[in-house]
Each structure stands twice: as structure tokens, then as C-alpha cells.
Design a protein around this motif. Sequence first.
Motif, mmCIF file in Angstrom:
data_model
loop_
_atom_site.group_PDB
_atom_site.id
_atom_site.type_symbol
_atom_site.label_atom_id
_atom_site.label_comp_id
_atom_site.label_asym_id
_atom_site.label_seq_id
_atom_site.Cartn_x
_atom_site.Cartn_y
_atom_site.Cartn_z
ATOM 1 N N GLU A 61 0.874 82.006 100.589
ATOM 2 C CA GLU A 61 1.772 81.109 100.669
ATOM 3 C C GLU A 61 2.124 80.676 101.977
ATOM 4 O OE1 GLU A 61 3.429 79.597 98.285
ATOM 5 O OE2 GLU A 61 3.347 80.911 96.439
ATOM 6 N N SER A 62 1.986 81.241 103.182
ATOM 7 C CA SER A 62 2.384 81.103 104.292
ATOM 8 C C SER A 62 1.273 80.094 105.014
ATOM 9 C CB SER A 62 2.499 82.380 105.435
ATOM 10 O OG SER A 62 1.288 82.861 105.500
ATOM 11 N N LEU B 55 -0.372 78.091 103.168
ATOM 12 C CA LEU B 55 -0.849 76.960 102.399
ATOM 13 C C LEU B 55 -0.584 75.375 103.018
ATOM 14 C CD1 LEU B 55 -1.795 75.695 99.722
ATOM 15 C CD2 LEU B 55 0.460 76.266 98.664
ATOM 16 N N ASP C 298 -2.913 84.154 91.743
ATOM 17 C CA ASP C 298 -1.744 83.880 92.338
ATOM 18 C C ASP C 298 -1.817 84.074 93.887
ATOM 19 O OD1 ASP C 298 -0.360 83.539 89.846
ATOM 20 O OD2 ASP C 298 0.325 85.375 89.609
ATOM 21 N N LEU C 299 -1.200 83.074 94.734
ATOM 22 C CA LEU C 299 -1.142 83.211 96.085
ATOM 23 C C LEU C 299 -0.363 84.503 96.460
ATOM 24 C CD1 LEU C 299 -0.373 79.558 97.065
ATOM 25 C CD2 LEU C 299 -2.447 80.897 97.718
ATOM 26 N N THR C 300 -0.739 85.221 97.632
ATOM 27 C CA THR C 300 -0.006 86.251 98.131
ATOM 28 C C THR C 300 0.973 85.777 98.955
ATOM 29 O OG1 THR C 300 -1.720 86.530 99.935
ATOM 30 C CG2 THR C 300 -2.326 87.782 98.084
ATOM 31 N N PRO C 301 1.683 86.496 99.822
ATOM 32 C CA PRO C 301 2.744 86.032 100.601
ATOM 33 C C PRO C 301 1.827 85.369 101.684
ATOM 34 C CG PRO C 301 3.546 88.033 99.897
ATOM 35 C CD PRO C 301 2.209 87.899 99.270
ATOM 36 N N ALA D 128 -5.484 77.194 94.643
ATOM 37 C CA ALA D 128 -4.204 77.519 94.831
ATOM 38 C C ALA D 128 -3.251 76.329 94.159
ATOM 39 C CB ALA D 128 -3.816 77.173 96.597
ATOM 40 N N ARG D 129 -3.790 75.283 93.948
ATOM 41 C CA ARG D 129 -3.334 74.339 93.204
ATOM 42 C C ARG D 129 -3.351 74.514 91.580
ATOM 43 N NH1 ARG D 129 -5.259 69.744 97.454
ATOM 44 N NH2 ARG D 129 -3.502 69.839 98.871
#
Length: 303
Positions: free
Chosen positions: A63-64, A66, A57-60, A14-15
Motif C-alpha cells: 500500500e505504501s 503504490l 491483497d496488498l500488504t501495508p 494491485a488494481r
Amino acid sequence: MLDWNDLRYFLSVARTGSTLAASKQMKVSQSTVSRRITAFEEDIGVKLFVRKPSGYDLTPRGESVLPAAESVEAAILSFSDGIEAESRRLAGTVRLTTVESAANAWVIPAVGLLRERYPEISVEIMTSDQYLDLARGEADIAIRFGPKPTQETLIVRHLIDMLESFYASEQLVAQIGMPEDIPDMARYPLVSSLDGESSTSRWVAERVPGATIAQRASTLSSIIASVQSGLGASILPCLMGDDIKGLVRLMPPIEELTTPGWMVTTDEARRQPHIRAVIDFVVEQIQLSLARRPTHLSVVQAA
């Protein structure tokens, strides 16, 4: 139950935005990162990343979760830091007794390294050929050689089986020549312990009849000095004799004289964290030292 390692892989990708960058950061292969991310997603039933040619890329949903993953990471790092800080706060004085040769070869180098890990622990090293009474509190830890201590109040760990052999100075060997066998050691003047009833003294009397005792000494360091000066040959631990410049080992290690070594303490002492830390560290350093000397010693894993 979630595996913290799965969260580590998730956070790294993710980073960094790619499995390649994450693999470099975590020092593993790119395929390992990719495989762990896929397995993690399957385990939790959530798609965390969108795979693109340019990276991940993060999905929604990714993201939630993370922030929660970062909170877990912070808690684990805080816990780890706390454990490290607690270990460094171990403090107190530990009294360790052993013979001078073991102190010089093992204990003093180990204590030097121990200070780096536990700067508030002070180790008092008492060298003596006489046993101090641990049960009466004369010392906290002892490294002893010979028969296994049998006192009920003692906690005993087997450290090593130490090999021994005859040694003499190069000059004396040049004068007398190498012995053909053990009885032929009668041609050599011998340096012996003042204790004529010790197991080594009795063995010499039985196996080398007619031997001439040219010098007796009360400590191993005195015996070594006598051998170095050419006064005679003597039986020494191979650990030491093989490393002393100017001495010659006269024969292979003598199996009958193999001497066990023991780490000894009491249950009360062992329960004190700073004493237990010293025991564990010194045992670890001794084993590392012995592992580098396969021809000198038979190493036994401490119990």
C-alpha cells in the motif's frame, strides 16, 4: 535498477486483485504474472501481496509504495504521449523523385499511409527517367535503379534486386508461340527503349541477334502500353509484368538483367527530421510490399 515492466505487473495485480484478471488485462498467461510478481518481491526484498484463495491483497508495504508506482506510470505515459505528439508535429515538404513505375507501385501507396502518421508532412513526387541532382537541391530523396550511385555527396541505401524478363500480349503469344530460349526471341517483334546504349538494349543486341525492333519508346509506361497493344515483346520488371492482365511472361527471370534499386539522399537532407521520417517510412513500406512478392523479387535488407 527497477524494471518498468515489473511495476506494470505490480500495478495490474494491485488494481484487479488477482493474477488471473491481471493476465487478461496484460494479455499474458496467469503463470507469467504470478512468476513476475514473485521475482519482483524477491528482487526488492519486500512482500507486496498477501496471497489468498480469493485473490491478492496488498500488504501495508505494498500500500505504501503504490502511489510511487502510480507516479512512475504517469511519468512514463506522459513521456510516451509527448513523443507521439512530437512525431505528429513533424512538418514540411519533401521532394521525392523516381521513375513512374516505382512511384505507382510503391511510393504513392506509401505516401497515402504516411499521411495518417504525419499529417503535416507533404510529399511532392516527381517522376522522371532522368536523374535529378540531389546535391544541387533539385530533390531531397530519390529511388534509382541500375549501378550504385557513386557521387561522394550522396547517401545510398540498397533496397532490392529487381528481376526482369520478356513479356508479350496473350494475342501475340497465340500467334507466334512461346519461345524455346532467349535466341528464339528473334521470332518476336520487340519493343525497346529509345536509348540504344542502355544495358538492356545492349544485352538484347548481343543475345538476340537479328531481332526486329518494331517500336521504340522513351518511358517504361509507353513500352508497357506498346506491349499491351500487341506491337511486340519487351523486357519488363517482373514486379509489374506479372501483375498486368493480358501479358504473358515468356521465360524465367533473366539473371543477367537483375537490376539493383537504391534509396538515395544527401547527408544534409537526411539530418532533417521530416525528410528522415519519409525515408524510413517509404523504405519500410517498400520492404513490406516486396515481402509479399517472393516470386517476383529478391529482397535485400536496406543498409
